[in-house]
Every structure is written in C-alpha cells, then in structure tokens.
Write a protein that holds these residues in place. Sequence first.
Motif, PDB file in Angstrom:
ATOM      1  N   PRO A 195      42.759  13.409 -39.405  1.00 28.75           N
ATOM      2  CA  PRO A 195      42.453  14.500 -38.883  1.00 28.75           C
ATOM      3  C   PRO A 195      42.298  14.765 -37.618  1.00 28.75           C
ATOM      4  CG  PRO A 195      40.377  13.064 -39.592  1.00 28.75           C
ATOM      5  CD  PRO A 195      41.868  12.374 -40.075  1.00 28.75           C
ATOM      6  N   ASP A 196      42.192  15.848 -37.204  1.00 29.75           N
ATOM      7  CA  ASP A 196      42.062  16.228 -35.592  1.00 29.75           C
ATOM      8  C   ASP A 196      40.873  15.869 -34.951  1.00 29.75           C
ATOM      9  OD1 ASP A 196      44.838  17.114 -35.422  1.00 29.75           O
ATOM     10  OD2 ASP A 196      44.040  19.299 -35.654  1.00 29.75           O
ATOM     11  N   GLY A 197      40.988  15.204 -33.697  1.00 31.55           N
ATOM     12  CA  GLY A 197      39.628  15.228 -32.898  1.00 31.55           C
ATOM     13  C   GLY A 197      39.073  16.649 -32.468  1.00 31.55           C
ATOM     14  N   ILE A 198      37.965  16.809 -32.679  1.00 30.12           N
ATOM     15  CA  ILE A 198      37.335  17.999 -32.287  1.00 30.12           C
ATOM     16  C   ILE A 198      36.178  17.590 -31.255  1.00 30.12           C
ATOM     17  CG2 ILE A 198      35.749  20.065 -32.753  1.00 30.12           C
ATOM     18  CD1 ILE A 198      38.422  19.741 -34.432  1.00 30.12           C
ATOM     19  N   TRP A 199      36.673  18.321 -29.854  1.00 29.03           N
ATOM     20  CA  TRP A 199      35.786  18.094 -28.563  1.00 29.03           C
ATOM     21  C   TRP A 199      35.457  19.372 -27.960  1.00 29.03           C
ATOM     22  CZ3 TRP A 199      38.510  14.718 -24.281  1.00 29.03           C
ATOM     23  CH2 TRP A 199      37.535  14.344 -23.151  1.00 29.03           C
ATOM     24  N   ILE A 200      34.024  19.436 -27.820  1.00 34.07           N
ATOM     25  CA  ILE A 200      33.797  20.940 -27.308  1.00 34.07           C
ATOM     26  C   ILE A 200      33.051  20.402 -26.008  1.00 34.07           C
ATOM     27  CG2 ILE A 200      31.630  22.784 -27.557  1.00 34.07           C
ATOM     28  CD1 ILE A 200      31.937  22.273 -30.559  1.00 34.07           C
ATOM     29  N   ILE A 201      33.535  21.195 -24.911  1.00 32.77           N
ATOM     30  CA  ILE A 201      33.113  20.849 -23.630  1.00 32.77           C
ATOM     31  C   ILE A 201      32.648  22.151 -23.125  1.00 32.77           C
ATOM     32  CG2 ILE A 201      34.203  20.615 -21.366  1.00 32.77           C
ATOM     33  CD1 ILE A 201      36.456  18.948 -22.881  1.00 32.77           C
ATOM     34  N   GLY A 202      31.185  21.872 -22.470  1.00 30.69           N
ATOM     35  CA  GLY A 202      30.665  23.145 -22.014  1.00 30.69           C
ATOM     36  C   GLY A 202      31.139  23.593 -20.608  1.00 30.69           C
ATOM     37  N   ALA A 203      30.605  24.710 -20.118  1.00 26.98           N
ATOM     38  CA  ALA A 203      30.929  25.418 -18.980  1.00 26.98           C
ATOM     39  C   ALA A 203      30.969  24.349 -17.690  1.00 26.98           C
ATOM     40  CB  ALA A 203      30.127  26.724 -18.745  1.00 26.98           C
ATOM     41  N   ASP A 204      30.098  23.327 -18.088  1.00 28.78           N
ATOM     42  CA  ASP A 204      29.989  22.391 -16.678  1.00 28.78           C
ATOM     43  C   ASP A 204      31.022  21.079 -16.947  1.00 28.78           C
ATOM     44  OD1 ASP A 204      28.720  21.011 -19.024  1.00 28.78           O
ATOM     45  OD2 ASP A 204      27.054  20.824 -18.266  1.00 28.78           O
ATOM     46  N   ALA A 205      31.810  21.555 -17.738  1.00 26.89           N
ATOM     47  CA  ALA A 205      33.046  20.340 -18.209  1.00 26.89           C
ATOM     48  C   ALA A 205      32.296  19.135 -18.888  1.00 26.89           C
ATOM     49  CB  ALA A 205      33.749  20.107 -16.903  1.00 26.89           C
ATOM     50  N   LYS A 206      31.076  19.078 -19.391  1.00 24.06           N
ATOM     51  CA  LYS A 206      30.353  17.961 -19.928  1.00 24.06           C
ATOM     52  C   LYS A 206      30.584  18.154 -21.413  1.00 24.06           C
ATOM     53  CE  LYS A 206      27.323  16.599 -16.616  1.00 24.06           C
ATOM     54  NZ  LYS A 206      25.841  16.676 -15.843  1.00 24.06           N
ATOM     55  N   THR A 207      30.627  16.895 -22.219  1.00 30.10           N
ATOM     56  CA  THR A 207      30.728  16.829 -23.450  1.00 30.10           C
ATOM     57  C   THR A 207      29.744  17.377 -24.159  1.00 30.10           C
ATOM     58  OG1 THR A 207      32.496  15.042 -23.352  1.00 30.10           O
ATOM     59  CG2 THR A 207      31.379  15.628 -25.535  1.00 30.10           C
ATOM     60  N   VAL A 208      29.653  18.241 -25.212  1.00 27.77           N
ATOM     61  CA  VAL A 208      28.519  18.964 -25.967  1.00 27.77           C
ATOM     62  C   VAL A 208      28.549  18.112 -27.383  1.00 27.77           C
ATOM     63  CG1 VAL A 208      27.701  21.171 -26.813  1.00 27.77           C
ATOM     64  CG2 VAL A 208      28.714  21.031 -24.722  1.00 27.77           C
ATOM     65  N   TYR A 209      29.858  18.117 -27.973  1.00 28.21           N
ATOM     66  CA  TYR A 209      30.184  17.506 -29.284  1.00 28.21           C
ATOM     67  C   TYR A 209      31.525  17.019 -29.287  1.00 28.21           C
ATOM     68  CZ  TYR A 209      31.089  17.395 -34.220  1.00 28.21           C
ATOM     69  OH  TYR A 209      31.685  16.949 -35.225  1.00 28.21           O
ATOM     70  N   ALA A 210      31.597  15.841 -30.183  1.00 27.42           N
ATOM     71  CA  ALA A 210      32.722  15.194 -30.385  1.00 27.42           C
ATOM     72  C   ALA A 210      32.758  14.543 -31.592  1.00 27.42           C
ATOM     73  CB  ALA A 210      33.133  14.196 -29.500  1.00 27.42           C
TER      74      ALA A 210
END
Length: 112
Positions: A5-20
């Motif tokens: 499966p694909d990796g899912i990476w959510i990055i916030g407006a501050d460029a910090k990781t919100v979810y992986a």
Amino acid sequence: MERQPDGIWIIGADAKTVYANERMAEILGTSPSEMVGLASFAYVFPEDVDAAQRLFDAKVRGDTKPFHFKLRRKDGSAVWVDVQGTPMHNAAGEFKGIVGTFSVSLRTTTGD
C-alpha cells in the motif's frame, strides 16, 4: 508479488507531520508516533532541503503535479519515492497543509 500500500503522510502548513500511516513510517524506517510533530524536512538530506522547500512552496501555491524525490530514512540511508502531494485548504481558501501519497520508486535519480 503483492503490491505494498502507499505511504500516506499529512504535513501541516508549518511543514510538520500531522499524520503518517504505518507504510509511510516503514518507508522511512521509523514509526508513525515518532513522525508526528516532527518537521517533514527532518527526512530530507541537507543538500536537498532547498529543493524540498521549493516543492513545499509550490504545494502552498496550489501545485498538484506529482514528483520524484530522495528522502532520508532514520538510519541515514536514501530512499527514492514517487509522490502525489495534494494541497489542503479550509473553507476560506487558507492553506492548511498537504496530503501526500508515497510509493517507493524503482528510479534512483531525478532524471527519467
């Protein structure tokens, strides 16, 4: 061979990781809990930070084109990924971050 499966990476407006998700952490040789709150640029080689910043800035401006990039795993090794990054905006149109899907690439350079 079964496709990962694909990796899912959510990055916030501050460029910090919100979810992986678990697969994204596996690609980077870490765990989702270690990624959350950490700057996404922590997974970029120092010489590639400027290029990563340009890609991030393009997403802020609404660019949805996929890209190919080298990331730095927790152990310091390189992993090439193909990325589809989609900018997220709130109802007022304000940039809130990026949802990215990542797959390990067979290509090991930026040239095709």
